[in-house]
Write a protein that holds these residues in place. Sequence first.
Motif, mmCIF file in Angstrom:
data_model
loop_
_atom_site.group_PDB
_atom_site.id
_atom_site.type_symbol
_atom_site.label_atom_id
_atom_site.label_comp_id
_atom_site.label_asym_id
_atom_site.label_seq_id
_atom_site.Cartn_x
_atom_site.Cartn_y
_atom_site.Cartn_z
ATOM 1 N N ARG A 48 0.841 -1.202 0.000
ATOM 2 C CA ARG A 48 0.000 0.000 0.000
ATOM 3 C C ARG A 48 0.884 1.264 0.000
ATOM 4 N N LEU A 49 1.897 1.264 0.872
ATOM 5 C CA LEU A 49 2.767 2.441 0.984
ATOM 6 C C LEU A 49 3.601 2.638 -0.285
ATOM 7 N N ALA A 50 4.045 1.546 -0.884
ATOM 8 C CA ALA A 50 4.829 1.660 -2.123
ATOM 9 C C ALA A 50 3.973 2.259 -3.231
ATOM 10 N N LYS A 51 2.738 1.761 -3.331
ATOM 11 C CA LYS A 51 1.844 2.312 -4.358
ATOM 12 C C LYS A 51 1.584 3.797 -4.120
ATOM 13 N N ALA A 52 1.543 4.191 -2.822
ATOM 14 C CA ALA A 52 1.303 5.597 -2.481
ATOM 15 C C ALA A 52 2.563 6.450 -2.636
ATOM 16 N N GLY A 53 3.703 5.798 -2.982
ATOM 17 C CA GLY A 53 4.927 6.558 -3.219
ATOM 18 C C GLY A 53 5.684 6.944 -1.959
ATOM 19 N N ASP A 54 5.433 6.246 -0.855
ATOM 20 C CA ASP A 54 6.151 6.540 0.392
ATOM 21 C C ASP A 54 7.665 6.417 0.179
ATOM 22 N N PRO A 55 8.412 7.516 0.361
ATOM 23 C CA PRO A 55 9.841 7.486 -0.004
ATOM 24 C C PRO A 55 10.656 6.493 0.837
ATOM 25 N N HIS A 56 10.329 6.357 2.127
ATOM 26 C CA HIS A 56 11.102 5.420 2.940
ATOM 27 C C HIS A 56 10.891 3.980 2.456
ATOM 28 N N VAL A 57 9.630 3.645 2.188
ATOM 29 C CA VAL A 57 9.334 2.279 1.730
ATOM 30 C C VAL A 57 9.952 2.020 0.352
ATOM 31 N N LEU A 58 9.883 3.026 -0.530
ATOM 32 C CA LEU A 58 10.496 2.851 -1.857
ATOM 33 C C LEU A 58 11.996 2.628 -1.745
ATOM 34 N N ALA A 59 12.634 3.390 -0.844
ATOM 35 C CA ALA A 59 14.085 3.222 -0.655
ATOM 36 C C ALA A 59 14.386 1.836 -0.084
ATOM 37 N N ALA A 60 13.538 1.381 0.844
ATOM 38 C CA ALA A 60 13.757 0.060 1.445
ATOM 39 C C ALA A 60 13.622 -1.039 0.395
ATOM 40 N N LEU A 61 12.647 -0.910 -0.496
ATOM 41 C CA LEU A 61 12.470 -1.922 -1.542
ATOM 42 C C LEU A 61 13.616 -1.856 -2.559
ATOM 43 N N ALA A 62 14.105 -0.642 -2.843
ATOM 44 C CA ALA A 62 15.240 -0.507 -3.764
ATOM 45 C C ALA A 62 16.477 -1.186 -3.183
ATOM 46 N N THR A 63 16.726 -0.966 -1.901
ATOM 47 C CA THR A 63 17.864 -1.623 -1.242
ATOM 48 C C THR A 63 17.711 -3.142 -1.316
ATOM 49 N N THR A 64 16.509 -3.619 -1.021
ATOM 50 C CA THR A 64 16.248 -5.063 -1.086
ATOM 51 C C THR A 64 16.477 -5.586 -2.498
ATOM 52 N N GLY A 65 16.019 -4.832 -3.489
ATOM 53 C CA GLY A 65 16.219 -5.220 -4.882
ATOM 54 C C GLY A 65 17.709 -5.348 -5.211
ATOM 55 N N ARG A 66 18.511 -4.416 -4.696
ATOM 56 C CA ARG A 66 19.957 -4.498 -4.968
ATOM 57 C C ARG A 66 20.559 -5.763 -4.370
ATOM 58 N N TYR A 67 20.152 -6.104 -3.135
ATOM 59 C CA TYR A 67 20.673 -7.347 -2.546
ATOM 60 C C TYR A 67 20.235 -8.566 -3.363
ATOM 61 N N LEU A 68 18.983 -8.551 -3.798
ATOM 62 C CA LEU A 68 18.518 -9.663 -4.639
ATOM 63 C C LEU A 68 19.336 -9.747 -5.928
ATOM 64 N N GLY A 69 19.568 -8.586 -6.562
ATOM 65 C CA GLY A 69 20.348 -8.556 -7.794
ATOM 66 C C GLY A 69 21.771 -9.051 -7.581
ATOM 67 N N HIS A 70 22.350 -8.704 -6.433
ATOM 68 C CA HIS A 70 23.683 -9.188 -6.074
ATOM 69 C C HIS A 70 23.673 -10.726 -6.036
ATOM 70 N N GLY A 71 22.672 -11.279 -5.353
ATOM 71 C CA GLY A 71 22.551 -12.744 -5.300
ATOM 72 C C GLY A 71 22.312 -13.342 -6.675
ATOM 73 N N ILE A 72 21.432 -12.716 -7.448
ATOM 74 C CA ILE A 72 21.103 -13.264 -8.772
ATOM 75 C C ILE A 72 22.313 -13.203 -9.705
ATOM 76 N N SER A 73 23.209 -12.208 -9.493
ATOM 77 C CA SER A 73 24.415 -12.160 -10.334
ATOM 78 C C SER A 73 25.272 -13.411 -10.119
#
Lengths: 404, 404
Positions: free
Chosen positions: B303-328
């Motif tokens: 819900r917060l991501a869809k609403a553009g909450d900057p903290h939640v978006l940053a948290a998901l971006a950080t998580t995405g980077r860790y996932l990408g690191h693993g996927i590499s």
Amino acid sequence: MFTKDGGPQRSDFADVRATNLAVVLRHLRSNAPCSRADIAGTTGLNKATVSSLVTDLIERRLVREVGMTENRIGRPAMMLVLDGSPYAAIGLEVNSDYLTAVALDLSGERLLSWRRSFTGASTAPGPAIASLAALAKRAIAKMAHEQRRVLGLTVGVPGLVDPDGVVELAPHLGWHRVDLRKSLLSALQEPAYPVLVENDANLAVLAEQRFGGQGGAANLVYLSGGAGIGAGIICDGRLLRGGRGFAGEFGHLPIDDTGPPCACGRRGCVESLAGLGAVIRRALPEAVVSPTEFGPHVDEIHRLAKAGDPHVLAALATTGRYLGHGISMLTNLINPEFVALGGYFTVLAPWLIPEASQELVARSVAGAGGGTQIIVSALDASAAAAGGAAQALDAIDAGALPTL
Amino acid sequence: MFTKDGGPQRSDFADVRATNLAVVLRHLRSNAPCSRADIAGTTGLNKATVSSLVTDLIERRLVREVGMTENRIGRPAMMLVLDGSPYAAIGLEVNSDYLTAVALDLSGERLLSWRRSFTGASTAPGPAIASLAALAKRAIAKMAHEQRRVLGLTVGVPGLVDPDGVVELAPHLGWHRVDLRKSLLSALQEPAYPVLVENDANLAVLAEQRFGGQGGAANLVYLSGGAGIGAGIICDGRLLRGGRGFAGEFGHLPIDDTGPPCACGRRGCVESLAGLGAVIRRALPEAVVSPTEFGPHVDEIHRLAKAGDPHVLAALATTGRYLGHGISMLTNLINPEFVALGGYFTVLAPWLIPEASQELVARSVAGAGGGTQIIVSALDASAAAAGGAAQALDAIDAGALPTL
């Protein structure tokens, strides 16, 4: 699978015939001498099909008749065995400090095994390919002289090779997008047999599977110990290539983002910490490391390790830990039974394996390192070339017969 | 392969018959309706063999006759199609916060799909297995009520499962050396059909391969997005299990030895940085995270991501980077075509995939991330259960017919 007019597609027939040829070849490899009726009885193929397949195999001199049975019930039958004496398969490898060539007959016996010093790291792709083609021509000429027909020629390269035989990237040769297959085809005047290019570690693990000491282990990794460290991966009995053929880049798994620079442009990859350059710099800090002549340095490290030199022993232990760190990622992801240390690692393995194994156990989530054993490759520096030659033999075993 | 008296071994016959049954089933799946003669003509099997195989298949109601052809040259022939209506295959999954059950018919249609909340993380193995067995019995009873015979039952578990169905380790269930297969066999009173236990991500990737959007991609990875992150890996069309069945421990690839503690006892593994607990703590730092009820937190993050909450978006971006690191690391080692984010990741994927893809490209040695595409799984939380049911269907396709 049916064409518009209701008839089966030709590719169906071709696939079925290849599968059946492979069944007959495998049956003969396990059971020869045996008769056509024996083959039909065991495989469920009808006798007419078996006769036709055997005729093909005899015409190609892959099978020969050895005379009639006597001591059996019923009519005497013509017995068959594998042949293949008029053939040879050739493998080559180009690496940063050597070229190798191997030729095998159909039973896997070596017909030749050559090694040449080579300044791969400081030679431009054009002259490097010329040297490789010259070596290939000499091997082909020798086979012609022995009246053997070449079934295929495969070249191993330490880098990313796409399915068309283009070397996308080989950092330790300084190659980027080199169409090696096309250049070789041209240099060899478009021969009738397949000319293939493959990652060197992929070929080496095929050789390890066929000729190594693990008796055909189904889950096996070969690590090429050179300037780079490629992984050839066999899972469930088959070579793992991945979607674009770029699997096995073990040397570029990240260990430490703040580590030393790597040939790939990143930092702290496994090979920047455990590749041969790193080993030599760590063990022999005074040495001037030439990227085209590792042999003398490795001999010196080996000598000092045997003499118990504490600095060299510590350097090899550190290297072993980095290798074990990398191997733990292999274990967590693909859980091989064996990881064989190849190339220059074979000489240094007694001092690398204990620390590597300890690190593996500490870092893998499955107990006892997931059962993965780190072993010394049974093969010498000709592993990739031997695997290249073996690849052509595998094609025959899969039913892709040489054309008449 | 021959016994002392010269006769072929029974296992030879059984293998050949299973292979031939699989050939006939596959032929019918692609070409039905067709006649026995059509099958013999295309496969190279003799007519008597085809007749005998088809009789077996009809007796088991896997194939049925649908009447004679008319509009063709020559004698009219009895046409055959696939049947299988009297069968069902059952899959279950036990996880830290839910139980699921799925039943499929032979064509892959869902006969049931259930999900139960479950406090897996705080339930001892005994009561957990009792809950699972109760769910299994309800599914079996429903199939019996529909007069369907159960072909097999497979349970997915988020952890290391050995080939005998013993769960060696499932950190998020708190299980260590739990003989789940034996307990289930006993609870289900030793049924005649196979009862199997398998890693949950391995089953989910089988479902993704069979039912997902990538049309049977040959090189595919499924990442289970829960408290842990397991990888189900398909290479060259086949599930990769490894030597002891412990492959796919993606969640325990090391990213940062100084990172947060992981359920496995180490620090900084992928799942300690990108697993659901880490995502919730990062995105909702005020939340009290219950390991048995992730759903409401994920809904709130969504819900917060869809609403553009900057903290939640940053948290998901950080998580995405860790996932990408693993996927590499996946890309460098096995070079998949697709990595499907499953489980709770499916909801959050729009905010994870861009950063993950960027990190993948930056860290993989092959250009353009080796061609690996990170995608959203097409399957919901029942993926592993659906894969468990599909496993029994695969056994039929491979020629292992149900006993009469």
